[in-house]
Enzyme design. Structure first.
Site, PDB file in Angstrom:
ATOM      1  N   TYR A 137       0.866  -1.177   0.000  1.00 48.28           N
ATOM      2  CA  TYR A 137       0.000   0.000   0.000  1.00 48.28           C
ATOM      3  C   TYR A 137       0.899   1.222   0.000  1.00 48.28           C
ATOM      4  O   TYR A 137       1.782   1.342   0.856  1.00 48.28           O
ATOM      5  CB  TYR A 137      -0.888  -0.016   1.249  1.00 48.28           C
ATOM      6  N   ASP A 140       9.391   2.798  -1.002  1.00 44.94           N
ATOM      7  CA  ASP A 140       8.412   3.455  -0.134  1.00 44.94           C
ATOM      8  C   ASP A 140       8.771   3.093   1.304  1.00 44.94           C
ATOM      9  O   ASP A 140       8.421   2.037   1.806  1.00 44.94           O
ATOM     10  CB  ASP A 140       7.003   2.985  -0.488  1.00 44.94           C
ATOM     11  N   LYS A 177       5.849   9.290   8.474  1.00 40.81           N
ATOM     12  CA  LYS A 177       5.711   8.750   9.823  1.00 40.81           C
ATOM     13  C   LYS A 177       6.839   9.212  10.770  1.00 40.81           C
ATOM     14  O   LYS A 177       6.765  10.300  11.323  1.00 40.81           O
ATOM     15  CB  LYS A 177       5.587   7.228   9.758  1.00 40.81           C
TER      16      LYS A 177
HETATM   17  N1  HOZ Z   1      -0.184   2.922   6.328  1.00 42.68           N
HETATM   18  C1  HOZ Z   1      -1.030   3.009   7.463  1.00 42.68           C
HETATM   19  C2  HOZ Z   1      -1.841   1.775   7.644  1.00 42.68           C
HETATM   20  N2  HOZ Z   1      -1.264   0.646   7.163  1.00 42.68           N
HETATM   21  C3  HOZ Z   1      -1.814   4.235   7.372  1.00 42.68           C
HETATM   22  C4  HOZ Z   1      -2.849   4.412   8.393  1.00 42.68           C
HETATM   23  C5  HOZ Z   1      -4.138   4.730   7.753  1.00 42.68           C
HETATM   24  O1  HOZ Z   1      -4.385   4.347   6.604  1.00 42.68           O
HETATM   25  O2  HOZ Z   1      -4.910   5.361   8.451  1.00 42.68           O
END
Ligand code: HOZ
Length: 430
Positions: A146, A241, A269
């Site tokens: 993702y 990423d 982050k």
């Molecule tokens: N990448 C995070 C979750 N896997 C992001 C948190 C979100 O999407 O709120």
């Protein structure tokens, strides 16, 4: 499951009237595990406190940023000082130069960096940069990875998209989705074959070096090298990423852990220390193509926000101290091995992955989880029961089995002992 009469569940009812699904990001909604989300009020160190006054040991850590735990005094102090000066200028500041300088001094091969406000912006901009730089449109990504919710990247995605069963979202134009080729993470042959066929049309391969959005799945030996070689031989760019893995899987992230140099790195982050920051960076040759030094446009009113820069700089200085990383990483190993041991004692099939301070457990018969297919065949029902059991014990895990867990330097040996005892109690009842 948490009682329906809590303040959290009442707040959730109200939230649903004004906010779609009651949350501002889908993964928060507890859709994967059932029940209603916990609404939090304060946090300190390894703990979060909810609206009902209950304390939780936090292994989500705002989905990764809080590597120092919540409210580290040095970070809070830096933020407060900046708040007194100004919250935003929409104009250059010394702070953003200092943070860019500091990040580039830590990461080999990264000469320049552009600050944005989120990981999604970082990856979206990195893709545009890769397309503009190479003059090509196609993009290669991996199923279950993702990279935020921009159009080109929301194809067969992980995280909330996977949890909610919409890994390829409606609203993404087909003409754009068609430019994204999705392959199997950790399948070296497949990526080599595809790049042999269409590599000359590919702008970039984008990858989470350790996938943190289908639980926690590290690369098999040779996978990242293969990506590097495929990109070098075809002229495509390699985008790491590292929004999640940056400064978490190793003191400097994947470049340090695997010795592979990406062309573009995406960060987020941890580099904001809990405030909204993303960034993308690379060699001077590539980064100078970004406006205003080059023609590839990217911008942001609050980009490089001084409060966020102060938070990020204070955080990065603390976590790059020589003795910082190993104890946090060791604690992660202790936690993960301890949970798997207790599952074995309870006759529950479980395996785990962890790299540095990122971790994941899988309710699975498999010995090692290395790919998407294995991840989605894990026992999600058992995970949900485990999740709610742990929540009742005061341990906050990510509310979906497709998310990674995190550790912070604020967690103590006692927190881990408590968590393992809680896991033993919960697992014995599953
Ligand atoms: N990448 C995070 C979750 N896997 C992001 C948190 C979100 O999407 O709120």
């Amino acid at each position: 499951m948490i009682n329906k009469t809590t303040r959290s569940s009442k707040l959730f009812e109200n939230a649903k009237k004004r906010i779609p699904g009651g949350v501002n990001s889908p993964v928060r909604a507890f859709k994967a595990v059932g029940g209603t989300p916990v609404f939090f009020k304060s946090a300190k160190g390894a703990y979060m406190f909810d609206e009902d006054g209950r304390r939780f040991i936090d292994f989500v850590l705002s989905w990764g940023p809080m590597l120092l735990g919540h409210g580290h005094p040095v970070v809070i102090d830096a933020v407060k000082k900046q708040l007194d000066r100004a919250t935003t200028f929409g104009a250059p500041t010394a702070l953003e130069v200092n943070l860019a300088d500091y990040i580039c001094s830590l990461l080999p091969g990264i000469d320049m960096i552009r600050m944005v406000n989120s990981g999604t912006e970082a990856t979206m901009s990195a893709v545009r940069l890769a397309r503009g730089f190479t003059g090509r449109d196609k993009l290669v990504k991996f199923e279950g990875c993702y990279h935020g919710h921009s159009d080109s990247l929301l194809v067969k995605a992980g995280s909330g998209a996977l949890t909610l069963g919409v890994p390829s979202s409606p609203g993404v134009p087909a003409c754009l989705a068609n430019q994204t080729i999705t392959l199997n993470y950790n399948d070296i042959n497949q990526v080599q074959q595809v790049m042999e066929q269409i590599g000359s049309e590919v702008a970039a391969i984008i990858v989470e070096p350790v996938v943190g959005n289908m639980n926690c799945v590290p690369p098999i030996s040779g996978f990242l090298n293969a990506l590097r070689e495929c990109c070098t031989s075809t002229g495509a760019l390699l985008i790491f990423d590292e929004v999640m893995t940056g400064f978490r899987i190793n003191p400097i992230g994947a470049i340090g852990e695997y010795g592979i140099q990406p062309d573009i790195i995406c960060l987020g982050k941890v580099i904001g220390g809990g405030l909204p920051v993303g960034a993308f960076g690379g060699s001077r040759r590539i980064m100078e193509q970004i406006a205003p030094s080059g023609p590839i446009y990217q911008a942001g009113t609050l980009a490089g926000n001084p409060v966020a820069m102060a938070s990020g700089l204070a955080t990065l200085k603390l976590i790059s101290e020589p003795n910082f990383f190993t104890p946090v990483s060791d604690l992660t190993t202790k936690l993960v091995d301890g949970i798997v041991d207790r599952a074995r004692d309870a006759n529950i099939p479980m395996t785990s992955n962890h790299v540095g301070t990122m971790w994941g457990i899988f309710f699975s018969h498999e010995e090692k989880i290395t790919n998407y297919k294995q991840v989605i065949s894990c026992d999600t029902h058992r995970f949900s029961n485990f999740f709610h059991g742990m929540l009742s014990e005061g341990v906050y895990l990510a509310p979906a089995s497709f998310e990674a867990g995190f550790m912070s330097s604020a967690h103590s040996e006692q927190d881990i002992e408590y968590t393992l005892d809680a896991a033993e109690r919960v697992l014995s009842k599953l």
